[in-house]
Design a protein around this motif. Sequence first.
Motif, PDB file in Angstrom:
ATOM      1  N   ASP A 158      19.022  35.746 -14.043  1.00 23.26           N
ATOM      2  CA  ASP A 158      19.739  34.834 -13.146  1.00 23.26           C
ATOM      3  C   ASP A 158      19.281  35.139 -11.723  1.00 23.26           C
ATOM      4  N   PRO A 159      18.331  34.360 -11.190  1.00 22.39           N
ATOM      5  CA  PRO A 159      17.795  34.675  -9.844  1.00 22.39           C
ATOM      6  C   PRO A 159      18.868  34.740  -8.773  1.00 22.39           C
ATOM      7  N   ASN A 160      19.857  33.814  -8.842  1.00 23.25           N
ATOM      8  CA  ASN A 160      20.956  33.816  -7.875  1.00 23.25           C
ATOM      9  C   ASN A 160      20.397  33.818  -6.455  1.00 23.25           C
ATOM     10  N   PHE A 161      19.723  32.754  -6.100  1.00 25.26           N
ATOM     11  CA  PHE A 161      18.977  32.660  -4.838  1.00 25.26           C
ATOM     12  C   PHE A 161      19.809  33.030  -3.620  1.00 25.26           C
ATOM     13  N   ARG A 162      19.211  33.852  -2.771  1.00 26.41           N
ATOM     14  CA  ARG A 162      19.755  34.181  -1.460  1.00 26.41           C
ATOM     15  C   ARG A 162      18.626  34.102  -0.428  1.00 26.41           C
ATOM     16  N   VAL A 163      19.002  34.068   0.849  1.00 18.84           N
ATOM     17  CA  VAL A 163      18.050  33.738   1.900  1.00 18.84           C
ATOM     18  C   VAL A 163      16.882  34.715   1.996  1.00 18.84           C
ATOM     19  N   LEU A 164      17.040  35.946   1.524  1.00 18.39           N
ATOM     20  CA  LEU A 164      15.928  36.889   1.637  1.00 18.39           C
ATOM     21  C   LEU A 164      14.857  36.663   0.567  1.00 18.39           C
ATOM     22  N   MET A 165      15.070  35.703  -0.337  1.00 21.66           N
ATOM     23  CA  MET A 165      14.075  35.396  -1.379  1.00 21.66           C
ATOM     24  C   MET A 165      13.114  34.324  -0.870  1.00 21.66           C
ATOM     25  N   ASP A 166      12.200  34.727   0.007  1.00 17.15           N
ATOM     26  CA  ASP A 166      11.208  33.808   0.549  1.00 17.15           C
ATOM     27  C   ASP A 166       9.948  33.854  -0.305  1.00 17.15           C
ATOM     28  N   GLU A 167       8.794  33.440   0.269  1.00 15.85           N
ATOM     29  CA  GLU A 167       7.557  33.387  -0.518  1.00 15.85           C
ATOM     30  C   GLU A 167       7.138  34.739  -1.080  1.00 15.85           C
ATOM     31  N   VAL A 182      16.631  34.129 -21.799  1.00 14.65           N
ATOM     32  CA  VAL A 182      17.653  33.220 -21.291  1.00 14.65           C
ATOM     33  C   VAL A 182      17.571  33.221 -19.774  1.00 14.65           C
ATOM     34  N   ILE A 183      17.598  32.034 -19.180  1.00 14.19           N
ATOM     35  CA  ILE A 183      17.527  31.887 -17.723  1.00 14.19           C
ATOM     36  C   ILE A 183      18.680  30.995 -17.284  1.00 14.19           C
ATOM     37  N   LYS A 184      19.361  31.408 -16.231  1.00 12.67           N
ATOM     38  CA  LYS A 184      20.402  30.566 -15.640  1.00 12.67           C
ATOM     39  C   LYS A 184      20.030  30.265 -14.198  1.00 12.67           C
ATOM     40  N   VAL A 185      19.970  28.988 -13.849  1.00 10.89           N
ATOM     41  CA  VAL A 185      19.703  28.585 -12.464  1.00 10.89           C
ATOM     42  C   VAL A 185      20.604  27.414 -12.106  1.00 10.89           C
ATOM     43  N   SER A 186      20.956  27.324 -10.847  1.00 10.34           N
ATOM     44  CA  SER A 186      21.660  26.145 -10.345  1.00 10.34           C
ATOM     45  C   SER A 186      20.652  25.238  -9.650  1.00 10.34           C
TER      46      SER A 186
END
Length: 302
Positions: A158-167, A182-186
């Motif tokens: 679950d990557p759970n994106f936050r602002v520090l996840m840039d390129e 299994v992958i969970k993304v919004s």
Amino acid sequence: MKTEWPQLVALGEALTDLIDDGDGRWLERCGGAPWNVARIMAQWGVGSAFAGAVSRDCFGERIVAASRDAGLDLRFLQQYDKSPLLAMVYGTQPPRYFFVGDDSADLYFDPALLPQGWPQHAQWALFGGISLARPPLAARLLQVAQQLKRQGVRLCYDPNFRVLMDERYDPMLRTMVGLADVIKVSDEDLHGLFRHHDVAAALATLQQWQPQALIMLTRGATGAELWQGGTCLARCVPPSLRVVDTVGAGDASMAGLLYSLITRPQATAQQHLRQAVASGSAACLLAGANVPALAAVTALLD
């Protein structure tokens, strides 16, 4: 001596959310996506552990106490005489936050200190959150994920994106997707991770990277979908309810999917997805990232 082993081990960060209440006070909450999922699963009766490191100060001790209260296997939790990892949430609509964690305790997590032989007993392992974007911790966690994959442990991401996840996060994203069962993304995760707003294209990329993965795509109030091999296996719309707070809903939906996969592996894709959506919906009835009661989830299913 504790001899039984957890069915699920969640690896990554546990942190403290400090939330500005708008009146000059900061509210303290234990958090961290992997820790949240492990805590929910444990309270729902699935043997679970959080594998990560926290500080020895008041913030870390509260996370340890909350972990103990939830029934997590504390053999996997490490403590160090380092500063705590904090998320400073100074706005909620929309979310505005930053992290404080230079040389903090989470970065000192040492997989070699985990209980001997645990990979041979693990059934599921969960990775995700900001831990995979924080060197040198990220490289250690990736090595653990690769080892577990070789040993046949099922991996959830679950990557759970936050602002520090840039390129700079792009190689980690592709590698973890390639390892995951299994992958969970919004939809918001996909916007952030791929830095564009074409959700269909981003989802297709994930499926190209890992065709066998079961992917749950959540779309907020409009519902969720379950995909595998380019095919949508199920769709589900959440029940109508009075939302109190959406904080923690994503972690609860992740826990709901895992709970269904672990406790009733023969269920249909639609049944797995309904459990996930009901779990996320139940979390919306509570203020903050609290654990929804399994009875509340069942009531929404009914």
